[in-house]
Design an enzyme around this catalytic site. Sequence first.
Site, PDB file in Angstrom:
ATOM      1  N   GLN A   1      -3.259  12.030  15.325  1.00 11.54           N
ATOM      2  CA  GLN A   1      -2.553  10.996  14.550  1.00 11.54           C
ATOM      3  C   GLN A   1      -1.412  10.461  15.420  1.00 11.54           C
ATOM      4  O   GLN A   1      -0.397  11.127  15.601  1.00 11.54           O
ATOM      5  CB  GLN A   1      -2.012  11.575  13.230  1.00 11.54           C
ATOM      6  CG  GLN A   1      -3.124  11.949  12.246  1.00 11.54           C
ATOM      7  CD  GLN A   1      -2.653  12.792  11.080  1.00 11.54           C
ATOM      8  OE1 GLN A   1      -2.162  13.899  11.269  1.00 11.54           O
ATOM      9  NE2 GLN A   1      -2.814  12.273   9.860  1.00 11.54           N
TER      10      GLN A   1
ATOM     11  N   ARG B   1       1.091   3.375  -1.679  1.00 11.55           N
ATOM     12  CA  ARG B   1       1.827   4.623  -1.419  1.00 11.55           C
ATOM     13  C   ARG B   1       2.160   4.625   0.056  1.00 11.55           C
ATOM     14  O   ARG B   1       1.264   4.759   0.898  1.00 11.55           O
ATOM     15  CB  ARG B   1       0.950   5.820  -1.773  1.00 11.55           C
ATOM     16  CG  ARG B   1       1.523   7.179  -1.378  1.00 11.55           C
ATOM     17  CD  ARG B   1       0.482   8.268  -1.520  1.00 11.55           C
ATOM     18  NE  ARG B   1       0.959   9.609  -1.210  1.00 11.55           N
ATOM     19  CZ  ARG B   1       1.038  10.116   0.021  1.00 11.55           C
ATOM     20  NH1 ARG B   1       0.688   9.376   1.086  1.00 11.55           N
ATOM     21  NH2 ARG B   1       1.457  11.347   0.213  1.00 11.55           N
TER      22      ARG B   1
ATOM     23  N   ASP C   1       2.964   6.142   3.144  1.00  8.96           N
ATOM     24  CA  ASP C   1       2.847   7.529   3.612  1.00  8.96           C
ATOM     25  C   ASP C   1       3.885   7.813   4.701  1.00  8.96           C
ATOM     26  O   ASP C   1       4.089   6.983   5.591  1.00  8.96           O
ATOM     27  CB  ASP C   1       1.441   7.726   4.193  1.00  8.96           C
ATOM     28  CG  ASP C   1       1.245   9.150   4.667  1.00  8.96           C
ATOM     29  OD1 ASP C   1       1.357  10.060   3.841  1.00  8.96           O
ATOM     30  OD2 ASP C   1       1.014   9.352   5.877  1.00  8.96           O
TER      31      ASP C   1
ATOM     32  N   GLU D   1       6.825   7.902  -0.238  1.00  7.60           N
ATOM     33  CA  GLU D   1       6.466   9.303  -0.084  1.00  7.60           C
ATOM     34  C   GLU D   1       7.394   9.909   0.947  1.00  7.60           C
ATOM     35  O   GLU D   1       7.140   9.862   2.153  1.00  7.60           O
ATOM     36  CB  GLU D   1       5.005   9.459   0.367  1.00  7.60           C
ATOM     37  CG  GLU D   1       4.511  10.886   0.276  1.00  7.60           C
ATOM     38  CD  GLU D   1       4.497  11.592   1.618  1.00  7.60           C
ATOM     39  OE1 GLU D   1       4.676  10.923   2.634  1.00  7.60           O
ATOM     40  OE2 GLU D   1       4.287  12.803   1.632  1.00  7.60           O
TER      41      GLU D   1
ATOM     42  N   HIS E   1      -2.074  16.351  -3.684  1.00  5.86           N
ATOM     43  CA  HIS E   1      -3.025  16.852  -2.679  1.00  5.86           C
ATOM     44  C   HIS E   1      -2.340  17.648  -1.591  1.00  5.86           C
ATOM     45  O   HIS E   1      -3.007  18.304  -0.780  1.00  5.86           O
ATOM     46  CB  HIS E   1      -3.746  15.669  -2.036  1.00  5.86           C
ATOM     47  CG  HIS E   1      -2.831  14.862  -1.179  1.00  5.86           C
ATOM     48  ND1 HIS E   1      -1.836  14.056  -1.700  1.00  5.86           N
ATOM     49  CD2 HIS E   1      -2.700  14.792   0.154  1.00  5.86           C
ATOM     50  CE1 HIS E   1      -1.154  13.501  -0.716  1.00  5.86           C
ATOM     51  NE2 HIS E   1      -1.665  13.941   0.421  1.00  5.86           N
ATOM     52  N   ASP E   2      -1.007  17.550  -1.554  1.00  3.91           N
ATOM     53  CA  ASP E   2      -0.269  18.200  -0.466  1.00  3.91           C
ATOM     54  C   ASP E   2       0.222  19.578  -0.861  1.00  3.91           C
ATOM     55  O   ASP E   2       0.099  20.005  -1.995  1.00  3.91           O
ATOM     56  CB  ASP E   2       0.948  17.333  -0.091  1.00  3.91           C
ATOM     57  CG  ASP E   2       0.618  16.419   1.078  1.00  3.91           C
ATOM     58  OD1 ASP E   2       1.303  15.406   1.240  1.00  3.91           O
ATOM     59  OD2 ASP E   2      -0.349  16.720   1.797  1.00  3.91           O
TER      60      ASP E   2
HETATM   61  C1  OTU Z   1       1.867  13.020   4.217  1.00  6.50           C
HETATM   62  O1  OTU Z   1       2.468  14.283   4.124  1.00  6.50           O
HETATM   63  C2  OTU Z   1       0.531  13.131   3.474  1.00  6.50           C
HETATM   64  O2  OTU Z   1       0.789  13.311   2.086  1.00  6.50           O
HETATM   65  C3  OTU Z   1      -0.182  14.333   4.043  1.00  6.50           C
HETATM   66  O3  OTU Z   1      -1.364  14.614   3.306  1.00  6.50           O
HETATM   67  C4  OTU Z   1      -0.506  14.035   5.490  1.00  6.50           C
HETATM   68  O4  OTU Z   1      -0.989  15.228   6.086  1.00  6.50           O
HETATM   69  C5  OTU Z   1       0.763  13.613   6.266  1.00  6.50           C
HETATM   70  O5  OTU Z   1       1.650  12.728   5.571  1.00  6.50           O
HETATM   71  C6  OTU Z   1       0.313  12.814   7.487  1.00  6.50           C
HETATM   72  O6  OTU Z   1      -0.260  11.606   7.073  1.00  6.50           O
HETATM   73  O7  OTU Z   1       4.589  12.705   5.195  1.00  6.50           O
HETATM   74  O8  OTU Z   1       6.941  13.179   4.034  1.00  6.50           O
HETATM   75  O9  OTU Z   1       3.950  18.944   4.642  1.00  6.50           O
HETATM   76  O10 OTU Z   1       3.357  17.165   2.780  1.00  6.50           O
HETATM   77  O11 OTU Z   1       3.564  15.839   6.098  1.00  6.50           O
HETATM   78  C7  OTU Z   1       6.208  14.222   4.631  1.00  6.50           C
HETATM   79  C8  OTU Z   1       2.815  18.175   4.894  1.00  6.50           C
HETATM   80  C9  OTU Z   1       4.784  13.766   4.697  1.00  6.50           C
HETATM   81  C10 OTU Z   1       2.896  16.913   4.074  1.00  6.50           C
HETATM   82  C11 OTU Z   1       3.912  15.988   4.725  1.00  6.50           C
HETATM   83  C12 OTU Z   1       3.798  14.614   4.073  1.00  6.50           C
END
Ligand code: OTU
Length: 651
Positions: free
Chosen positions: A267, A297, A299, A341, A405-406
């Site tokens: 990534q 959302r 990310d 997020e 999902h996290d």
């Molecule tokens: C987010 O995660 C997504 O919700 C995760 O599913 C992805 O793995 C990640 O980004 C990369 O796209 O951005 O604010 O602790 O909770 O990385 C933090 C792991 C994030 C995820 C955290 C979160």
Amino acid sequence: MTMIETRQLETEARRSLARILPRVEQTLRRSIAKEPQVWDQFTTRLNRNFPTLLALYADVYSDRYDLFHHLEDLVASMARSWFSRPQDLRELDNAREQDPHWFQSNHMLGGVCYVDLFANDLDGIRKKIPYFKELGLTYIHLMPLFKAREGENDGGYAVNSYREVHPPLGTMKELSSLAREFRKAGISLVLDLVFNHTSDEHIWAERAKAGDEEYMDFYRIFPDRELPSRYEQNLREIFPEEHAGAFSPFIINGKEHWVWTTFHSYQWDLNYANPAVFNRMAEEMLFLANQGVEVLRLDAVAFIWKQLGTNCENLPQAHTLIKAFNAVARIASPALIFKSEAIVHPDEVVRYISLEECQVSYNPLLMALLWNSLATRKTRLLSQALATRFKIQVGTAWVNYVRVHDDIGWTFSDEDATALGVNGYDHRRFLNEFYRGRFPGSFARGLPFQENPVTGDCRISGTCASLAGLEKALHEEGEKEVELAIRRILLIHGIVLTVGGIPLIYLGDEIGTLNDYSYRDDPARERDSRWVHRPRTDWEKYKKRKNLHSLEGHIFHGFRSMIELRKAQAVFSDGELETIPTGNDHILAFMRTHAGKRAVVFANFSEVPQTVPRRIIEQYSITSLKKLHGRNHVSPKNILVLEPLDFLVFG
Ligand code: OTU
């Protein structure tokens, strides 16, 4: 900004547009000739919002000699996108500009699921619309469904193309018609804008790997370890189990380079210091908006700006860029809103929330403290958070949830904990032990995620039911513990449904879905424990939801009665929340008020009956309210006893 500065800005904006618009108009002359009113709509919104956009854009890119070129490129992108926007979405734009607070209604109910795990593909999701309506959903977040790299792709968060749906799930055409069907059913489609990074197989990354300098500048690529090592002195490791630090080695043009990879090595973080990156991602955003996405959302918002010597999280330029994306949306897709997020310190989470930035945001603090209260059976941190950190800008809303999902991260503030005599570091260690089921008396069955032996950091994976004790109770204990686990599931969802904001349910939790350990047999998933709480949906279990004697029916009925309560009472839309100091640490109590109506909620986080002090019953005139939900009534002597883990609502 002073009046003079505002006037100067407006003059600047007018002059800039006077130079830019004729050239953009020329490129769209045929479309404008066909639909002159569409061009008028665009220029009206552009004139209204361009001063804001110009100020934000210039704030980040004013050191670029080619600023004006990129600004013109951005206006042209917005104009093209507006002409491609379907008419029914332009009508939605007008409706939402008249009703900008649409998402604050007590009728709002969110659900989240993976397309393949819940219903195999987009057509399967379409066939579940009757179920979404039965549950009462008005908002559905479909987990990343874009073309992603084969094998490991971080659950879809390593995007190869924002323009294509991952082939096994369907096509972009199917997605946009699904969005239309959702709208007809009163359901808003929510998708991710994964804009902090792309996969290393995205066309931009492929071109960078081939040594194309224009695309190498789309990412943060270094010829050696010198700068990466200096940056890393201040950076958090997000996925330490996968790679140390925040950079990964790649061969580019036959030479080893280091690429910024906050998350997995595949990534690649985008380089927003390059305005071309902003412009291209703005185009991807508007493309998704034109498919009918109503909430994006955003990310990993915290990570999008990098600056040497800082932790490269939550920097001012990150906020400026998100506000600039918001201004782009106001011009070319006005119905679109953002969900932030940011799983970071609560002081920082709230800074992403405003009408000019993200209109809605995950509430990770409430989520973490609900689990904290179940483990400690105490509510002081939770009550303190509701009293001091729940109120946000008028017109914005929290998205409240018990898990998604996290992983679950313990993002409460150490200062807040210290104020209550709790050591944050030690308490996180306790919570991780408790939710891994390793603390004596724990009811939980969770797994560690990204455990960092150096820092002691760890997060927790698990479905709501397994973390709340249902898995242990079914496998090792008896009926009593099963009942207590069900009450925990309903208790924390009851708070999410009544506290204010948009409640979000991870679909499957409403029928008590347990952890699914089969991910351990999948080489692409075995190293990521979050897959334990992303089970494939068992529709045989869902069929039992109508049978009140079944476990699924008992839980589903509990959800439905609280959802109906929320939808029936306008007091649960936006409005005020006041915590009620009952003096009993096991009870969380709060009062909701809205438009002259009020409701009082009591939640017992302990497994033994707890009494609400008579003075509270009298002070809040509880007897003048009707009991709307829960097991007990106020006695004639103004005594109210809460059953174990019960959730009571008076209104
Ligand atoms: C987010 O995660 C997504 O919700 C995760 O599913 C992805 O793995 C990640 O980004 C990369 O796209 O951005 O604010 O602790 O909770 O990385 C933090 C792991 C994030 C995820 C955290 C979160």
